[in-house]
Design an enzyme around this catalytic site. Structure first.
Site, PDB file in Angstrom:
ATOM      1  N   SER A   1      35.963  46.139   1.070  1.00 39.71           N
ATOM      2  CA  SER A   1      34.886  45.506   0.292  1.00 39.71           C
ATOM      3  C   SER A   1      35.378  44.998  -1.057  1.00 39.71           C
ATOM      4  O   SER A   1      36.311  45.537  -1.640  1.00 39.71           O
ATOM      5  CB  SER A   1      33.770  46.528   0.042  1.00 39.71           C
TER       6      SER A   1
ATOM      7  N   ARG B   1       0.810  -1.224   0.000  1.00 39.83           N
ATOM      8  CA  ARG B   1       0.000   0.000   0.000  1.00 39.83           C
ATOM      9  C   ARG B   1       0.847   1.280   0.000  1.00 39.83           C
ATOM     10  O   ARG B   1       0.337   2.363  -0.225  1.00 39.83           O
ATOM     11  CB  ARG B   1      -0.969  -0.018   1.193  1.00 39.83           C
TER      12      ARG B   1
ATOM     13  N   GLY C   1       2.743 -14.490   5.282  1.00 42.27           N
ATOM     14  CA  GLY C   1       1.892 -14.017   6.375  1.00 42.27           C
ATOM     15  C   GLY C   1       2.664 -13.899   7.680  1.00 42.27           C
ATOM     16  O   GLY C   1       3.812 -14.338   7.792  1.00 42.27           O
ATOM     17  N   THR C   2       2.013 -13.274   8.675  1.00 45.30           N
ATOM     18  CA  THR C   2       2.704 -12.952   9.930  1.00 45.30           C
ATOM     19  C   THR C   2       3.071 -14.191  10.747  1.00 45.30           C
ATOM     20  O   THR C   2       4.108 -14.208  11.417  1.00 45.30           O
ATOM     21  CB  THR C   2       1.865 -11.979  10.775  1.00 45.30           C
TER      22      THR C   2
ATOM     23  N   LYS D   1      32.121  27.959   4.768  1.00 46.13           N
ATOM     24  CA  LYS D   1      32.371  26.513   4.719  1.00 46.13           C
ATOM     25  C   LYS D   1      33.700  26.231   5.387  1.00 46.13           C
ATOM     26  O   LYS D   1      34.695  26.860   5.039  1.00 46.13           O
ATOM     27  CB  LYS D   1      32.402  26.024   3.265  1.00 46.13           C
TER      28      LYS D   1
ATOM     29  N   GLY E   1      -7.108  -5.966  12.952  1.00 48.23           N
ATOM     30  CA  GLY E   1      -7.751  -7.164  13.467  1.00 48.23           C
ATOM     31  C   GLY E   1      -8.577  -6.793  14.699  1.00 48.23           C
ATOM     32  O   GLY E   1      -8.192  -5.922  15.475  1.00 48.23           O
TER      33      GLY E   1
HETATM   34  C1  UD1 Z   1      -1.556  -7.036  11.295  1.00 41.53           C
HETATM   35  C2  UD1 Z   1      -2.441  -7.990  12.091  1.00 41.53           C
HETATM   36  C3  UD1 Z   1      -3.682  -7.228  12.554  1.00 41.53           C
HETATM   37  C4  UD1 Z   1      -3.274  -6.026  13.368  1.00 41.53           C
HETATM   38  C5  UD1 Z   1      -2.299  -5.135  12.593  1.00 41.53           C
HETATM   39  C6  UD1 Z   1      -1.744  -4.087  13.500  1.00 41.53           C
HETATM   40  C7  UD1 Z   1      -2.159 -10.247  11.170  1.00 41.53           C
HETATM   41  C8  UD1 Z   1      -2.721 -11.280  10.287  1.00 41.53           C
HETATM   42  N1  UD1 Z   1      -2.830  -9.096  11.260  1.00 41.53           N
HETATM   43  O1  UD1 Z   1      -2.256  -6.635  10.126  1.00 41.53           O
HETATM   44  O2  UD1 Z   1      -4.506  -8.075  13.343  1.00 41.53           O
HETATM   45  O3  UD1 Z   1      -4.425  -5.279  13.730  1.00 41.53           O
HETATM   46  O4  UD1 Z   1      -1.188  -5.920  12.108  1.00 41.53           O
HETATM   47  O5  UD1 Z   1      -0.906  -3.182  12.837  1.00 41.53           O
HETATM   48  O6  UD1 Z   1      -1.133 -10.481  11.781  1.00 41.53           O
HETATM   49  N2  UD1 Z   1       5.143  -9.143   7.687  1.00 41.53           N
HETATM   50  C9  UD1 Z   1       6.148 -10.048   7.466  1.00 41.53           C
HETATM   51  N3  UD1 Z   1       5.912 -11.121   6.682  1.00 41.53           N
HETATM   52  C10 UD1 Z   1       4.701 -11.364   6.127  1.00 41.53           C
HETATM   53  C11 UD1 Z   1       3.658 -10.440   6.356  1.00 41.53           C
HETATM   54  C12 UD1 Z   1       3.915  -9.338   7.151  1.00 41.53           C
HETATM   55  O7  UD1 Z   1       7.266  -9.872   7.964  1.00 41.53           O
HETATM   56  O8  UD1 Z   1       4.585 -12.378   5.423  1.00 41.53           O
HETATM   57  C13 UD1 Z   1       5.413  -7.974   8.532  1.00 41.53           C
HETATM   58  C14 UD1 Z   1       5.235  -6.669   7.810  1.00 41.53           C
HETATM   59  O9  UD1 Z   1       6.461  -6.261   7.219  1.00 41.53           O
HETATM   60  C15 UD1 Z   1       4.808  -5.728   8.916  1.00 41.53           C
HETATM   61  C16 UD1 Z   1       4.093  -6.629   9.901  1.00 41.53           C
HETATM   62  O10 UD1 Z   1       4.495  -7.953   9.588  1.00 41.53           O
HETATM   63  O11 UD1 Z   1       5.915  -5.126   9.556  1.00 41.53           O
HETATM   64  C17 UD1 Z   1       2.579  -6.515   9.816  1.00 41.53           C
HETATM   65  O12 UD1 Z   1       2.173  -6.879   8.501  1.00 41.53           O
HETATM   66  P1  UD1 Z   1       0.989  -6.128   7.766  1.00 41.53           P
HETATM   67  O13 UD1 Z   1       0.808  -6.746   6.440  1.00 41.53           O
HETATM   68  O14 UD1 Z   1       1.196  -4.688   7.847  1.00 41.53           O
HETATM   69  O15 UD1 Z   1      -0.243  -6.579   8.691  1.00 41.53           O
HETATM   70  P2  UD1 Z   1      -1.614  -5.824   8.882  1.00 41.53           P
HETATM   71  O16 UD1 Z   1      -2.468  -6.077   7.705  1.00 41.53           O
HETATM   72  O17 UD1 Z   1      -1.363  -4.430   9.253  1.00 41.53           O
HETATM   73 CA    CA Z   2       0.439  -3.124   9.333  1.00 40.36          CA
END
Ligand code: UD1
Ligand code: CA
Length: 466
Positions: free
Chosen positions: A411, A20, A84-85, A357, A146
């Protein structure tokens, strides 16, 4: 390093692309003032003195690693691809193998988190002997976060915006994405997470329901100041969070006795220090490691970067100072440019359209108008006339100019370096000075003036009037 908590480990998720942001730069390297988002997170983490800090990198991992190169004691886990996280946290299993205690999980895109909140998280988690503790907040606009689903008052699960039912979307308690986990059941439990959701990702948030089903205790820490856990997902949010950070800094300074005429248009970096009774006018930008003393006045539209000002210094409108030191009572500007390694002595005066400088100006010396002074060492009580230029560069090398105490430079003179103007010496206006001027002498370096009587009339072919 000696007092680190041997049972505390920090993991920071920073592998995501940050789609984004629409940027080629990884999201966590976007900046608020002079620090990248991840630098703020690391600063907060340092405050709980963890035994280890692991950063999960993935998208443009090399660039993130390079950014953190100079930081000591950071370990990396590589998440490739980014699924994913939950998957991100899984990649730290190797790094954390053999370690025990608590993992504090932070997001690289949540920069305002306070050290105090982190300490409270660790205390709450340990005090309750929980398997997981989630930092939550109640917000006006929960969109995108979330949601915390509670049954009988206790957290039951977390549902992501995109997977939430209309009723669940009404919930205003949100997941900050910041947690404490007990290491013992963590990695084995993460393997139980599936990716059946709107994004097809492995959500760390699913761990909460898994723990509850297995009878492992999950706690929440509901924090008052929800601003602290604002995540940054877009440029709009980056600007909003920058604004919050700026506001906090401005309030701290005003609380400490600094007048900000218009805080809304004053941009002061987090590390800048300012003494009491200093007045900062609108449109001023103070950056990096800048220190300003007491009772100074910085007028509108000035930028000061990595510079130190003493007390009672005046910086008039439209000046730029980078890497300069200015002593007590000096006056700079308007429209002056002080470049790196400039030192301006006590009560010295640098006027309009003067550029310095790598130059030292002694106490009480003046360069009031239109000058370039580079690689110069200027003593005390020197008067540098309007339009004086140090010719310091021969096309290959830079050469020094020395102007000793009490000298007077007429000057529009050029001082062709290397050259020394002795103590108390004078340089006649309009001189090109190519050799040293001894102390107490007058140096004149210009052609003799010749007046040709009647020249104009002869040129025009008309008889001269008598
Ligand atoms: C996440 C949470 C959401 C919470 C929000 C708070 C999950 C599924 N959702 O959503 O519940 O309210 O954060 O800010 O966890 N990242 C990785 N690897 C990945 C995906 C993400 O390292 O595969 C890192 C991103 O770089 C970032 C962080 O995890 O620093 C959060 O990821 P992001 O995609 O921003 O999650 P949100 O959609 O904000
Ligand atoms: Ca985020």
């Amino acid at each position: 390093m000696t007092n680190n908590d041997s049972d505390l480990h920090v993991v920071i998720l920073a592998a995501g692309q940050g789609t984004r942001m629409k940027s080629s730069l990884p999201k966590v390297l976007h900046r608020i003032s002079d620090l990248a988002l991840i630098d703020y997170v690391l600063r907060a983490a340092d405050a709980v003195a963890p035994a280890s800090t692991t950063v999960v990198v993935g998208h443009r991992a090399d660039v993130v690693r390079e950014h953190l190169r100079t930081r000591p004691r950071i370990e990396f886990a590589l998440q490739e691809p980014q699924l994913g996280t939950a998957h991100a946290l899984q990649t730290t299993e190797q790094v954390l193998a053999g370690r025990t205690g608590t993992v504090v999980l932070l997001s690289g895109d949540v920069p305002l988190l306070s050290p105090n909140t982190l300490r409270r998280l660790v205390d709450t988690h340990r005090g309750a002997n929980a398997a997981a503790t989630v930092v939550t907040a109640t917000v006006e606009r929960p969109y995108g976060y979330g949601r915390i689903v509670r049954t009988d008052g206790r957290i039951a699960r977390i549902v992501e915006e995109r997977d939430a039912s209309p009723t669940e979307r009404q919930i205003r308690e949100i997941n900050s994405g910041i947690y404490a986990f007990d290491l013992a059941p963590l990695f084995e439990s993460l393997r139980g997470i599936a990716s059946q959701n709107a994004q097809g990702e492995f959500y760390l948030t699913d761990l909460i329901a898994i723990y509850r089903r297995r009878g492992l205790s999950v706690e929440t820490l509901l924090i008052e100041n929800s601003q602290e856990i604002r995540g940054i997902n877009s440029r709009t949010e980056l600007a909003e969070v920058s604004g919050l950070l700026r506001q906090k800094k401005n309030e701290e300074l005003m609380g400490a006795g600094v007048t900000l005429v218009d805080p809304a248009t004053t941009y002061i970096d987090p590390d800048v220090e300012i003494g009491a009774d200093t007045v900062i006018h609108p449109g001023v930008v103070l950056e990096g490691q800048t220190r300003i003393g007491a009772a100074c006045e910085v007028r509108a539209h000035v930028r000061i970067t990595d510079s130190t000002l003493g007390d009672r210094v005046t910086i008039d409108n439209f000046c730029v100072l980078v890497g300069a030191r200015v002593a007590d009572g000096a006056a700079i500007g308007p429209f002056a440019h002080l470049r790196p390694e400039t030192v301006v002595g006590e009560k010295a005066k640098i006027g309009n359209f003067v550029e310095l400088k790598k130059t030292t100006m002694g106490p009480g010396s003046k360069a009031s108008h239109l000058s370039y002074l580079g690689d110069a060492t200027i003593g005390a009580g020197v008067n540098v006339g309007a339009g004086t230029i140090t010719c310091n560069y021969d096309g290959t090398r830079k050469h020094p100019t020395v102007i000793e105490d009490g000298a007077f430079i007429g000057s529009d003179s050029q001082l062709i370096a290397p050259v020394t103007i002795g103590k108390g010496a004078y340089v006649a206006a309009g001189s090109s000075i190519t050799g040293d001027v001894p102390p107490g002498a007058l140096g004149i370096g210009r052609g003799q003036q010749v007046n040709k009587e009647g020249w104009v009339a002869r040129k025009k072919g008309t008889p001269a009037k008598t």
